[in-house]
Design a protein around this motif. Structure first.
Motif, PDB file in Angstrom:
ATOM      1  N   SER A  42       0.829  -1.204   0.000  1.00  0.00           N
ATOM      2  CA  SER A  42       0.000   0.000   0.000  1.00  0.00           C
ATOM      3  C   SER A  42       0.864   1.255   0.000  1.00  0.00           C
ATOM      4  CB  SER A  42      -0.916   0.012   1.230  1.00  0.00           C
ATOM      5  OG  SER A  42      -0.149   0.205   2.414  1.00  0.00           O
ATOM      6  N   PHE A  43       0.275   2.336  -0.505  1.00  0.00           N
ATOM      7  CA  PHE A  43       1.006   3.601  -0.571  1.00  0.00           C
ATOM      8  C   PHE A  43       1.438   4.036   0.823  1.00  0.00           C
ATOM      9  CE2 PHE A  43       1.281   8.261  -0.750  1.00  0.00           C
ATOM     10  CZ  PHE A  43       2.190   8.396  -1.797  1.00  0.00           C
ATOM     11  N   ARG A  44       0.585   3.792   1.799  1.00  0.00           N
ATOM     12  CA  ARG A  44       0.912   4.177   3.179  1.00  0.00           C
ATOM     13  C   ARG A  44       2.141   3.422   3.668  1.00  0.00           C
ATOM     14  NH1 ARG A  44      -0.295   2.129   8.194  1.00  0.00           N
ATOM     15  NH2 ARG A  44      -0.423   3.652   9.906  1.00  0.00           N
ATOM     16  N   ASP A  45       2.194   2.100   3.378  1.00  0.00           N
ATOM     17  CA  ASP A  45       3.344   1.301   3.808  1.00  0.00           C
ATOM     18  C   ASP A  45       4.619   1.726   3.088  1.00  0.00           C
ATOM     19  OD1 ASP A  45       1.821  -0.130   5.588  1.00  0.00           O
ATOM     20  OD2 ASP A  45       1.420  -1.787   4.203  1.00  0.00           O
ATOM     21  N   ARG A  46       4.482   2.142   1.827  1.00  0.00           N
ATOM     22  CA  ARG A  46       5.658   2.633   1.096  1.00  0.00           C
ATOM     23  C   ARG A  46       6.211   3.899   1.742  1.00  0.00           C
ATOM     24  NH1 ARG A  46       3.937   2.117  -5.327  1.00  0.00           N
ATOM     25  NH2 ARG A  46       3.496  -0.116  -5.297  1.00  0.00           N
ATOM     26  N   ILE A  47       5.309   4.780   2.114  1.00  0.00           N
ATOM     27  CA  ILE A  47       5.731   6.032   2.760  1.00  0.00           C
ATOM     28  C   ILE A  47       6.426   5.733   4.082  1.00  0.00           C
ATOM     29  CG2 ILE A  47       4.923   8.166   3.835  1.00  0.00           C
ATOM     30  CD1 ILE A  47       4.896   8.271   0.813  1.00  0.00           C
ATOM     31  N   ILE A  48       5.850   4.770   4.829  1.00  0.00           N
ATOM     32  CA  ILE A  48       6.460   4.407   6.116  1.00  0.00           C
ATOM     33  C   ILE A  48       7.861   3.841   5.899  1.00  0.00           C
ATOM     34  CG2 ILE A  48       6.307   2.823   8.080  1.00  0.00           C
ATOM     35  CD1 ILE A  48       3.241   3.108   7.879  1.00  0.00           C
TER      36      ILE A  48
END
Length: 393
Positions: free
Chosen positions: A175-181
């Motif tokens: 997910s985009f959120r996990d990539r950002i993290i």
């Protein structure tokens, strides 16, 4: 009397070639690379890149390319770049079933980016030897490095599409959120790169001053990540001292050799001999490229620069070739020499990491060697790729 004069000349030459302010940045950049090499910052960088690249054609092979490009911007050393990313990526890519020859080839080719992306140790040596601006050499290497990274990415992606049966299944979607993290781990190294390079190009610091701040920044990041210990601090410092002393002695001794060569008038004689053939600047560049590639099969890059400078640089100047452009051309040639047997440093690094023999490693690097030669052709046809940014400084 002549004997005493020669002793005095050698002593003064050794002194003059060893104390230059520009040369002071050399051990500092080497030490900065050693600090990063011995801490968790490099592995954090791999974890931050992987989620963004796993679904691209070529998958995690692109981590080798972009990982080497990122690490090159803070180490300035081809061997350190190749060894660091190789130790991280080879086990991971083997575990996921990536073709070994593509893993080795992409690492060998991308590892050479340590010479082209600033701060490059070999650019510092060329700048000191050729009496050219190190800051301009640094900025001149940015666009060629970007073109080279693009060539590597395109080739790797095209090969993966054409050989889908040899590639593993794509990485699971993240997910985009996990990539950002995951990208948070890129922030420390990214900030250090921007700080060091920005200080030089923004005119806030000389390369030497920026190198000193880079060392302090690397130490601060290592302390912040709790990966700096007394042992790896001492190991990094001593390794930087050994490498710096080796390079400095090569430069100093080559300066004495240059004096001897000048007394014998070899540069003038050789330049006259070459000019007698009526070679165009392109023909001269082609001849020099062949000679330097052959030398690169047996000599280390810094040795090539300092040993040939007294003969090659006057010829290049006489031909009206821009010395900044030639510096980048020479660096790319030496990049190619890093992956040519029998003395290709990156080949030996990968041999030790993978356990494969030198012939297997060499065979895997051939496509990336050819891409380096293609880059030489591109910057020769379009020299503005090298010169446009230095002109804007």
């Amino acid at each position: 009397m002549s004997h005493r004069r020669s002793q005095s000349l050698i002593a003064s030459t050794l002194w003059d070639s060893s104390w230059g302010w520009a040369l002071a940045s050399l051990p500092l950049f080497i030490w900065m690379g050693e600090i990063l090499f011995r801490t968790n910052l490099s592995s954090d960088m791999f974890r931050g890149l992987a989620p963004w690249l796993g679904r691209l054609p070529g998958g995690l092979l692109h981590v080798n390319i972009l990982g080497c490009g990122t690490l090159a911007a803070v180490t300035g050393s081809s061997a350190v770049t190749c060894a660091t990313i190789g130790r991280l990526s080879v086990p991971e890519l083997q575990k996921r079933g990536y073709p070994e020859h593509m893993t080795i080839g992409s690492l060998a080719g991308s590892g050479t980016l340590g010479l082209l992306i600033p701060p490059s140790i070999i650019m510092i040596v060329y700048g000191v030897t050729a009496e050219q601006s190190i800051a301009k050499l640094f900025i001149a290497g940015i666009l060629p490095a970007a073109v080279l990274i693009l060539l590597y990415i395109v080739y790797t992606g095209v090969w993966a599409v054409a050989n889908k049966d040899k590639m593993p299944e794509p990485e699971p979607r993240v997910s985009f959120r996990d990539r950002i993290i995951a990208s948070k781990s890129l922030i420390p190294v990214g900030c250090l790169i921007l700080f060091v390079v920005g200080a030089i190009y923004g005119g806030f610091a000389t390369p030497t001053e920026a190198a000193a701040f880079g060392v302090l920044g690397a130490l601060a990041l290592a302390l912040w990540s709790r990966s700096l210990t007394r042992d790896n601090f001492i190991d990094g410092l001593m390794s930087a001292v050994r490498t710096s002393c080796m390079i400095s002695m090569i430069i100093a001794c080559a300066a004495c050799l240059s004096i001897g060569v000048a007394f014998l008038n070899l540069p003038g004689a050789l330049a006259s001999w070459v000019q007698s053939f009526g070679l165009s600047s392109y023909a001269l560049i082609a001849v020099l490229a062949v000679v330097i590639l052959i030398m690169g099969c047996f000599l280390e890059g810094i040795s090539i620069i300092v040993l040939t400078s007294s003969v090659v640089l006057p010829m290049v100047q006489a031909a009206g070739i821009d010395m900044i452009w030639f510096g980048i051309f020479l660096v790319i040639l030496i990049e190619a020499a890093q992956i040519t047997p029998p003395v290709g440093f990156n080949l030996f690094v990968l041999q030790s990491i993978t356990g494969r023999n030198i012939l297997q490693v060499t065979k895997a690097t051939i496509p990336y060697f050819l891409l380096l030669l293609a880059l030489l052709v591109v910057i020769t046809i379009f020299p503005r790729i090298v010169l446009v940014l230095p002109v804007l400084m």
